[in-house]
Scaffold this active site. Sequence first.
Site, PDB file in Angstrom:
ATOM      1  N   GLY A  41       0.795  -1.246   0.000  1.00 44.77           N
ATOM      2  CA  GLY A  41       0.000   0.000   0.000  1.00 44.77           C
ATOM      3  C   GLY A  41       0.816   1.278   0.000  1.00 44.77           C
ATOM      4  N   SER A 143       7.923   8.680  -2.899  1.00 42.16           N
ATOM      5  CA  SER A 143       8.601   9.894  -2.446  1.00 42.16           C
ATOM      6  C   SER A 143       8.885   9.813  -0.949  1.00 42.16           C
ATOM      7  CB  SER A 143       7.706  11.101  -2.718  1.00 42.16           C
ATOM      8  OG  SER A 143       6.498  10.987  -1.999  1.00 42.16           O
ATOM      9  N   GLY A 183       1.151  20.079   6.551  1.00 41.40           N
ATOM     10  CA  GLY A 183       1.176  20.936   7.736  1.00 41.40           C
ATOM     11  C   GLY A 183      -0.217  21.317   8.198  1.00 41.40           C
ATOM     12  N   HIS A 443     -32.518  19.057  -3.760  1.00 45.99           N
ATOM     13  CA  HIS A 443     -32.668  20.050  -2.683  1.00 45.99           C
ATOM     14  C   HIS A 443     -33.104  19.343  -1.409  1.00 45.99           C
ATOM     15  CE1 HIS A 443     -33.527  23.775  -0.655  1.00 45.99           C
ATOM     16  NE2 HIS A 443     -34.676  23.256  -0.259  1.00 45.99           N
TER      17      HIS A 443
HETATM   18  P1  FAD Z   1       4.283   5.439  -2.587  1.00 50.37           P
HETATM   19  O1  FAD Z   1       2.917   5.376  -2.036  1.00 50.37           O
HETATM   20  O2  FAD Z   1       5.269   6.308  -1.901  1.00 50.37           O
HETATM   21  O3  FAD Z   1       4.813   3.943  -2.590  1.00 50.37           O
HETATM   22  C1  FAD Z   1       6.111   3.617  -2.955  1.00 50.37           C
HETATM   23  C2  FAD Z   1       6.463   2.273  -2.339  1.00 50.37           C
HETATM   24  O4  FAD Z   1       7.653   1.817  -2.948  1.00 50.37           O
HETATM   25  C3  FAD Z   1       6.732   2.320  -0.843  1.00 50.37           C
HETATM   26  O5  FAD Z   1       5.918   1.394  -0.173  1.00 50.37           O
HETATM   27  C4  FAD Z   1       8.204   1.929  -0.710  1.00 50.37           C
HETATM   28  O6  FAD Z   1       8.461   1.128   0.434  1.00 50.37           O
HETATM   29  C5  FAD Z   1       8.417   1.122  -1.962  1.00 50.37           C
HETATM   30  N1  FAD Z   1       9.803   1.098  -2.438  1.00 50.37           N
HETATM   31  C6  FAD Z   1      10.628   2.164  -2.641  1.00 50.37           C
HETATM   32  N2  FAD Z   1      11.814   1.741  -3.143  1.00 50.37           N
HETATM   33  C7  FAD Z   1      11.725   0.394  -3.241  1.00 50.37           C
HETATM   34  C8  FAD Z   1      12.615  -0.601  -3.709  1.00 50.37           C
HETATM   35  N3  FAD Z   1      13.828  -0.310  -4.203  1.00 50.37           N
HETATM   36  N4  FAD Z   1      12.201  -1.900  -3.663  1.00 50.37           N
HETATM   37  C9  FAD Z   1      10.969  -2.219  -3.180  1.00 50.37           C
HETATM   38  N5  FAD Z   1      10.089  -1.310  -2.748  1.00 50.37           N
HETATM   39  C10 FAD Z   1      10.459  -0.024  -2.787  1.00 50.37           C
HETATM   40  N6  FAD Z   1      -2.416  11.866  -1.551  1.00 50.37           N
HETATM   41  C11 FAD Z   1      -3.731  11.970  -1.840  1.00 50.37           C
HETATM   42  O7  FAD Z   1      -4.104  11.887  -3.019  1.00 50.37           O
HETATM   43  N7  FAD Z   1      -4.668  12.155  -0.862  1.00 50.37           N
HETATM   44  C12 FAD Z   1      -4.321  12.265   0.435  1.00 50.37           C
HETATM   45  O8  FAD Z   1      -5.197  12.427   1.296  1.00 50.37           O
HETATM   46  C13 FAD Z   1      -2.954  12.180   0.779  1.00 50.37           C
HETATM   47  N8  FAD Z   1      -2.560  12.278   2.059  1.00 50.37           N
HETATM   48  C14 FAD Z   1      -1.234  12.167   2.369  1.00 50.37           C
HETATM   49  C15 FAD Z   1      -0.854  12.314   3.689  1.00 50.37           C
HETATM   50  C16 FAD Z   1       0.475  12.211   4.041  1.00 50.37           C
HETATM   51  C17 FAD Z   1       0.868  12.366   5.477  1.00 50.37           C
HETATM   52  C18 FAD Z   1       1.457  11.951   3.031  1.00 50.37           C
HETATM   53  C19 FAD Z   1       2.903  11.804   3.399  1.00 50.37           C
HETATM   54  C20 FAD Z   1       1.081  11.823   1.710  1.00 50.37           C
HETATM   55  C21 FAD Z   1      -0.261  11.942   1.363  1.00 50.37           C
HETATM   56  N9  FAD Z   1      -0.683  11.841   0.043  1.00 50.37           N
HETATM   57  C22 FAD Z   1      -2.015  11.969  -0.267  1.00 50.37           C
HETATM   58  C23 FAD Z   1       0.263  11.600  -1.050  1.00 50.37           C
HETATM   59  C24 FAD Z   1       0.248  10.109  -1.445  1.00 50.37           C
HETATM   60  O9  FAD Z   1       0.566   9.336  -0.316  1.00 50.37           O
HETATM   61  C25 FAD Z   1       1.225   9.843  -2.568  1.00 50.37           C
HETATM   62  O10 FAD Z   1       0.962  10.707  -3.656  1.00 50.37           O
HETATM   63  C26 FAD Z   1       1.128   8.405  -3.039  1.00 50.37           C
HETATM   64  O11 FAD Z   1       1.372   7.507  -1.991  1.00 50.37           O
HETATM   65  C27 FAD Z   1       2.108   8.139  -4.174  1.00 50.37           C
HETATM   66  O12 FAD Z   1       1.995   6.817  -4.579  1.00 50.37           O
HETATM   67  P2  FAD Z   1       3.206   6.038  -5.257  1.00 50.37           P
HETATM   68  O13 FAD Z   1       2.646   4.722  -5.648  1.00 50.37           O
HETATM   69  O14 FAD Z   1       3.827   6.874  -6.305  1.00 50.37           O
HETATM   70  O15 FAD Z   1       4.314   5.871  -4.109  1.00 50.37           O
HETATM   71  P1  NAI Z   2       3.589  21.130   0.107  1.00 52.66           P
HETATM   72  O1  NAI Z   2       4.365  21.320  -1.133  1.00 52.66           O
HETATM   73  O2  NAI Z   2       2.112  20.980   0.047  1.00 52.66           O
HETATM   74  O3  NAI Z   2       3.841  22.367   1.094  1.00 52.66           O
HETATM   75  C1  NAI Z   2       5.113  22.717   1.525  1.00 52.66           C
HETATM   76  C2  NAI Z   2       5.064  24.148   2.040  1.00 52.66           C
HETATM   77  O4  NAI Z   2       6.276  24.411   2.690  1.00 52.66           O
HETATM   78  C3  NAI Z   2       4.890  25.178   0.940  1.00 52.66           C
HETATM   79  O5  NAI Z   2       3.902  26.096   1.317  1.00 52.66           O
HETATM   80  C4  NAI Z   2       6.269  25.835   0.867  1.00 52.66           C
HETATM   81  O6  NAI Z   2       6.222  27.177   0.449  1.00 52.66           O
HETATM   82  C5  NAI Z   2       6.740  25.688   2.298  1.00 52.66           C
HETATM   83  N1  NAI Z   2       8.196  25.690   2.478  1.00 52.66           N
HETATM   84  C6  NAI Z   2       9.145  25.170   1.676  1.00 52.66           C
HETATM   85  N2  NAI Z   2      10.368  25.329   2.229  1.00 52.66           N
HETATM   86  C7  NAI Z   2      10.172  25.955   3.411  1.00 52.66           C
HETATM   87  C8  NAI Z   2      11.032  26.383   4.452  1.00 52.66           C
HETATM   88  N3  NAI Z   2      12.353  26.179   4.402  1.00 52.66           N
HETATM   89  N4  NAI Z   2      10.490  26.987   5.538  1.00 52.66           N
HETATM   90  C9  NAI Z   2       9.147  27.192   5.626  1.00 52.66           C
HETATM   91  N5  NAI Z   2       8.297  26.814   4.655  1.00 52.66           N
HETATM   92  C10 NAI Z   2       8.797  26.193   3.581  1.00 52.66           C
HETATM   93  O7  NAI Z   2       4.300  19.905   0.851  1.00 52.66           O
HETATM   94  P2  NAI Z   2       3.821  18.979   2.034  1.00 52.66           P
HETATM   95  O8  NAI Z   2       2.767  19.648   2.833  1.00 52.66           O
HETATM   96  O9  NAI Z   2       5.061  18.515   2.688  1.00 52.66           O
HETATM   97  O10 NAI Z   2       3.157  17.765   1.263  1.00 52.66           O
HETATM   98  C11 NAI Z   2       3.951  16.983   0.347  1.00 52.66           C
HETATM   99  C12 NAI Z   2       3.097  16.387  -0.719  1.00 52.66           C
HETATM  100  O11 NAI Z   2       2.220  15.400  -0.175  1.00 52.66           O
HETATM  101  C13 NAI Z   2       2.252  17.408  -1.423  1.00 52.66           C
HETATM  102  O12 NAI Z   2       2.754  17.548  -2.722  1.00 52.66           O
HETATM  103  C14 NAI Z   2       0.881  16.858  -1.462  1.00 52.66           C
HETATM  104  O13 NAI Z   2       0.431  16.731  -2.778  1.00 52.66           O
HETATM  105  C15 NAI Z   2       0.970  15.469  -0.836  1.00 52.66           C
HETATM  106  N6  NAI Z   2      -0.102  15.385   0.149  1.00 52.66           N
HETATM  107  C16 NAI Z   2      -1.393  15.404  -0.297  1.00 52.66           C
HETATM  108  C17 NAI Z   2      -2.444  15.413   0.578  1.00 52.66           C
HETATM  109  C18 NAI Z   2      -3.822  15.492   0.042  1.00 52.66           C
HETATM  110  O14 NAI Z   2      -4.004  15.270  -1.133  1.00 52.66           O
HETATM  111  N7  NAI Z   2      -4.819  15.787   0.847  1.00 52.66           N
HETATM  112  C19 NAI Z   2      -2.242  15.367   2.018  1.00 52.66           C
HETATM  113  C20 NAI Z   2      -0.849  15.375   2.390  1.00 52.66           C
HETATM  114  C21 NAI Z   2       0.155  15.356   1.471  1.00 52.66           C
END
Ligand code: FAD
Ligand code: NAI
Length: 464
Positions: A41, A143, A183, A443
């Site tokens: 996942g 990432s 954040g 509605h």
């Molecule tokens: P990932 O989900 O990062 O999966 C990559 C996987 O590859 C990992 O499990 C890792 O262990 C594995 N891997 C890496 N290198 C290797 C290797 N060499 N061999 C084997 N396995 C490996 N996005 C949304 O759309 N909605 C949200 O509400 C949302 N909330 C988020 C909240 C948080 C706190 C964070 C951090 C992110 C959130 N995101 C959200 C962003 C979302 O999680 C990512 O965009 C998404 O997971 C990306 O999917 P991916 O498949 O590219 O990679």
């Molecule tokens: P982000 O790119 O959303 O926000 C980072 C913020 O930090 C920006 O406002 C930027 O200007 C600021 N920043 C950068 N350098 C800084 C510094 N040195 N000091 C202070 N502020 C600074 O990144 P975030 O919140 O870490 O999320 C990462 C990714 O995860 C996003 O790209 C987002 O798409 C994904 N994500 C998506 C969610 C969702 O879809 N609901 C929930 C959580 C994450």
Amino acid sequence: MADQNFDVIIIGSGPGGYVAAIRAAQLGLKTACVEKRATLGGTCLNIGCIPSKALLQSSENFHEISHSAAEHGINVGSIALDLARMQARKGEVVGANTKGVEFLFKKNKVTWIKGEAKFTSPTAIEVAGSAYTAKNFIIATGSDSVPLKGVAVDETRIVTSTGALELNAVPKHLVVIGGGVIGLELGSVWRRLGAEVTVVEFLDRITPTMDAEVSSAFQKILAKQGFVFKLSAKVTGAILTETGVSLSVEPAKGGPAETIAADVVLLAIGRYAYTAGLNLEAAGVAVDERGRVKTDAHFATNVPGIYAIGDVITGPMLAHKAEDEGVAIAERLAGQAGHVNYNAIPSVVYTWPEVASVGKTEEELKAEGVAYKVGKFPFTANGRARAMGAMDGFVKILADAKTDLLLGAHILGPDAGTLIAELTTAIEFGASAEDVARICHAHPTLSESVKEAALAVEGRALHI
Ligand code: FAD
Ligand code: NAI
């Protein structure tokens, strides 16, 4: 010995990787997915979307009961927080989801290769000492959190999102570095549970890529909820003290530093493409200046037979973007014509209220020199929002001034994440604002605000 040759091997089981694996297997390809984490996942299910939404829901329930029950005529007496139970529930939600992916792999006959994959040549990888070959590889390694010089993460007092999801006590003062999506979502969780929250943002506004009008209204609502914002400011160092963390904060352009004391610091300044350990050099796969795997419009890298999707390539770092790319590449490998419409990818911030967008912002349209019309409708004028007691925010629709084609939609308000689906569908189908305005909306629902905003594009909203 198990068969170690596949039609396609996917590296990483996040939303990009696991969805690509299921679709490839559905289409008859012999498919394996390598994952080094103990559960499937990826970031999303284990330490991202799912645990954060579980805590957002629990904290919202807590806040609602503590703050709004009396207004609704419900007397609950005193309420108490059981954070251990809240965290345990989050764990159960995550477990059910990751097990669900394991079940889907079994159902679709996807082989899970456990361990870290590293390329040994353009056509082979090694995992836990065994070699595997495939006609095609899909890199979906996702990432990781961007580090900040002078701020050493220990995941206890100086945390990334991963540690912020695991706190076992509500911090008195949480300082968030970065006013972006992570954040504000995780800041909301701890704010609702009682923490003072200060957000230090480098730029002069929060959520800088959002439509500016929406982001400004959003910031005001969060400020009313008690968030303190320090904009145009940068953290230059963090020192652990007996009681917490001492942060040095300076104006972004330089100037005298001030010290802020925090119990917990959340570092959330973005995420970077993760390729560590993959040994891309052995395969000859090129990355760009930001370390993202370079791909063409069809997810192909510079090496024939190696593709990449999700957070590890360019584009928004969103789970549904990664999933759609996973489906598209699997279909292409099976000889079909999968593609992704990047103009119709919604993004949602799951705060209260939610913020959701699709298509262009006003700033982008101005920069592109496109003539556009704006239609807006506030939730204060929506009957259902009044019944819910959730009147903050508005729907904003941007349409082409000449053709009326929908160019962008932005919603700040209750259930914005669900409401945006209608406008995403409309953009995907090439609809005009008038098309949306002429659709019958039930509605009383929040969705009537979408219709009214579409009517407002031509200055003919009915309920305002
Ligand atoms: P990932 O989900 O990062 O999966 C990559 C996987 O590859 C990992 O499990 C890792 O262990 C594995 N891997 C890496 N290198 C290797 C290797 N060499 N061999 C084997 N396995 C490996 N996005 C949304 O759309 N909605 C949200 O509400 C949302 N909330 C988020 C909240 C948080 C706190 C964070 C951090 C992110 C959130 N995101 C959200 C962003 C979302 O999680 C990512 O965009 C998404 O997971 C990306 O999917 P991916 O498949 O590219 O990679
Ligand atoms: P982000 O790119 O959303 O926000 C980072 C913020 O930090 C920006 O406002 C930027 O200007 C600021 N920043 C950068 N350098 C800084 C510094 N040195 N000091 C202070 N502020 C600074 O990144 P975030 O919140 O870490 O999320 C990462 C990714 O995860 C996003 O790209 C987002 O798409 C994904 N994500 C998506 C969610 C969702 O879809 N609901 C929930 C959580 C994450």
